[in-house]
Design a protein around this motif. Structure first.
Motif, mmCIF file in Angstrom:
data_model
loop_
_atom_site.group_PDB
_atom_site.id
_atom_site.type_symbol
_atom_site.label_atom_id
_atom_site.label_comp_id
_atom_site.label_asym_id
_atom_site.label_seq_id
_atom_site.Cartn_x
_atom_site.Cartn_y
_atom_site.Cartn_z
ATOM 1 N N VAL A 54 0.844 -1.185 0.000
ATOM 2 C CA VAL A 54 0.000 0.000 0.000
ATOM 3 C C VAL A 54 0.882 1.239 0.000
ATOM 4 O O VAL A 54 2.023 1.201 0.436
ATOM 5 N N SER A 55 0.356 2.342 -0.501
ATOM 6 C CA SER A 55 1.139 3.581 -0.576
ATOM 7 C C SER A 55 0.858 4.513 0.588
ATOM 8 O O SER A 55 1.598 5.481 0.806
ATOM 9 N N GLU A 56 -0.197 4.228 1.315
ATOM 10 C CA GLU A 56 -0.539 5.098 2.421
ATOM 11 C C GLU A 56 -1.340 4.335 3.455
ATOM 12 O O GLU A 56 -2.151 3.482 3.119
ATOM 13 N N LYS A 57 -1.096 4.670 4.722
ATOM 14 C CA LYS A 57 -1.876 4.086 5.808
ATOM 15 C C LYS A 57 -2.143 5.166 6.828
ATOM 16 O O LYS A 57 -1.230 5.908 7.198
ATOM 17 N N LYS A 58 -3.391 5.235 7.246
ATOM 18 C CA LYS A 58 -3.793 6.304 8.160
ATOM 19 C C LYS A 58 -4.391 5.709 9.421
ATOM 20 O O LYS A 58 -5.221 4.792 9.359
ATOM 21 N N GLU A 59 -3.976 6.260 10.571
ATOM 22 C CA GLU A 59 -4.578 5.885 11.844
ATOM 23 C C GLU A 59 -4.755 7.167 12.653
ATOM 24 O O GLU A 59 -3.795 7.719 13.183
ATOM 25 N N ILE A 64 1.191 7.259 7.345
ATOM 26 C CA ILE A 64 2.447 6.890 6.702
ATOM 27 C C ILE A 64 2.219 6.956 5.201
ATOM 28 O O ILE A 64 1.253 6.389 4.686
ATOM 29 N N SER A 65 3.137 7.643 4.513
ATOM 30 C CA SER A 65 3.162 7.640 3.058
ATOM 31 C C SER A 65 4.387 6.848 2.614
ATOM 32 O O SER A 65 5.467 7.009 3.172
ATOM 33 N N PHE A 66 4.191 5.990 1.611
ATOM 34 C CA PHE A 66 5.260 5.084 1.191
ATOM 35 C C PHE A 66 5.491 5.236 -0.299
ATOM 36 O O PHE A 66 4.549 5.165 -1.085
ATOM 37 N N ASN A 67 6.742 5.446 -0.699
ATOM 38 C CA ASN A 67 7.114 5.572 -2.103
ATOM 39 C C ASN A 67 8.168 4.515 -2.412
ATOM 40 O O ASN A 67 9.347 4.700 -2.136
ATOM 41 N N LYS A 68 7.711 3.409 -2.959
ATOM 42 C CA LYS A 68 8.597 2.271 -3.177
ATOM 43 C C LYS A 68 9.700 2.600 -4.195
ATOM 44 O O LYS A 68 10.852 2.225 -4.007
ATOM 45 N N SER A 69 9.355 3.293 -5.272
ATOM 46 C CA SER A 69 10.343 3.578 -6.305
ATOM 47 C C SER A 69 11.450 4.500 -5.792
ATOM 48 O O SER A 69 12.615 4.379 -6.183
#
Lengths: 112, 112
Positions: A54-59, A64-69
């Motif tokens: 996933v690219s984002e998770k919110k609680e 959290i923002s995630f940029n795999k590349s």
């Protein structure tokens, strides 16, 4: 070799503002990325974690923002409060490994 | 912290003396870890255990040994304490479905 680089070292924001902490990693095998919050005199407490599917998770106010590349992930704290003042650590691990690698931490101060 | 108790919380010892820190968990997690936390370094892994009598070294293991004779207890021993081992030591536990979810409150060790 520092496997997880965290920035900034310290951050001051006003109450109600957005706090952003960034981490970059080198090992493309990492597939688990947690964030910890630590208050003075206490141990780190798991805040939120993400996996690369996933690219984002919110609680709540924490995202959290995630940029795999780009091999980067970041923590966003919306509507920052004085009670959020703490040190935040990012970390990374890979499946099958018993080791968790930490960033060096960011000291967040939220002014009232 | 729920599930983990570290003892002692504070200790002052003299250079050259042996010191043992204790970590006790009530979660029945398979994995247990010892980290040290120093300013500017974040948390660094000393040793970890993946079962009773099964242990392995982390990145800063020199001068430390560990033992795990029961699932719930993980001991960290400084064979002959040095001033460079002055630090805050944290124990952590982990399970496959709850990786690194709990850290202890820490032991502040001062070697004089």
């Amino acid at each position: 070799q520092q496997q997880v680089k965290q920035s900034p070292q310290s951050l001051i924001v006003q109450k109600g503002g957005i706090s952003i902490i960034n981490c970059a990693y080198e090992n493309t095998a990492f597939d688990y990325f947690p964030w910890y919050q630590q208050f003075p005199g206490k141990g780190p407490a798991l805040l939120i974690a993400i996996r690369p599917d996933v690219s984002e998770k919110k609680e709540g106010r924490f995202t959290i923002s995630f940029n795999k590349s780009a091999k980067q992930f970041s923590l966003h704290i919306m509507d920052s409060q004085p009670g959020d003042s703490a040190t935040y650590f990012c970390a990374a691990s890979r499946s099958g490994s018993e080791k968790l690698v930490f960033g060096k931490g960011t000291k967040l101060t939220v002014n009232p | 912290d729920a599930g983990i108790t570290q003892s002692p919380r504070h200790k002052v010892t003299e250079t050259g003396t042996p010191v043992t820190l204790r970590c006790h968990q009530t979660e029945n997690h398979r994995y247990m870890y010892w980290y040290r936390q120093d300013p500017g370094h974040g948390l660094r892994l000393i040793h970890y255990s993946y079962g009773v009598k099964d242990t392995d070294k982390g990145e800063v293991s020199d001068g430390y040994s560990v033992s795990r004779s029961k699932t719930e207890d993980f001991l960290l021993t400084l064979e002959s304490a040095t001033s460079s081992q002055t630090s805050v030591y944290f124990c952590a536990i982990s399970a496959r479905d709850r990786p690194w979810d709990t850290f202890g409150s820490g032991t502040r060790l001062t070697v004089v």
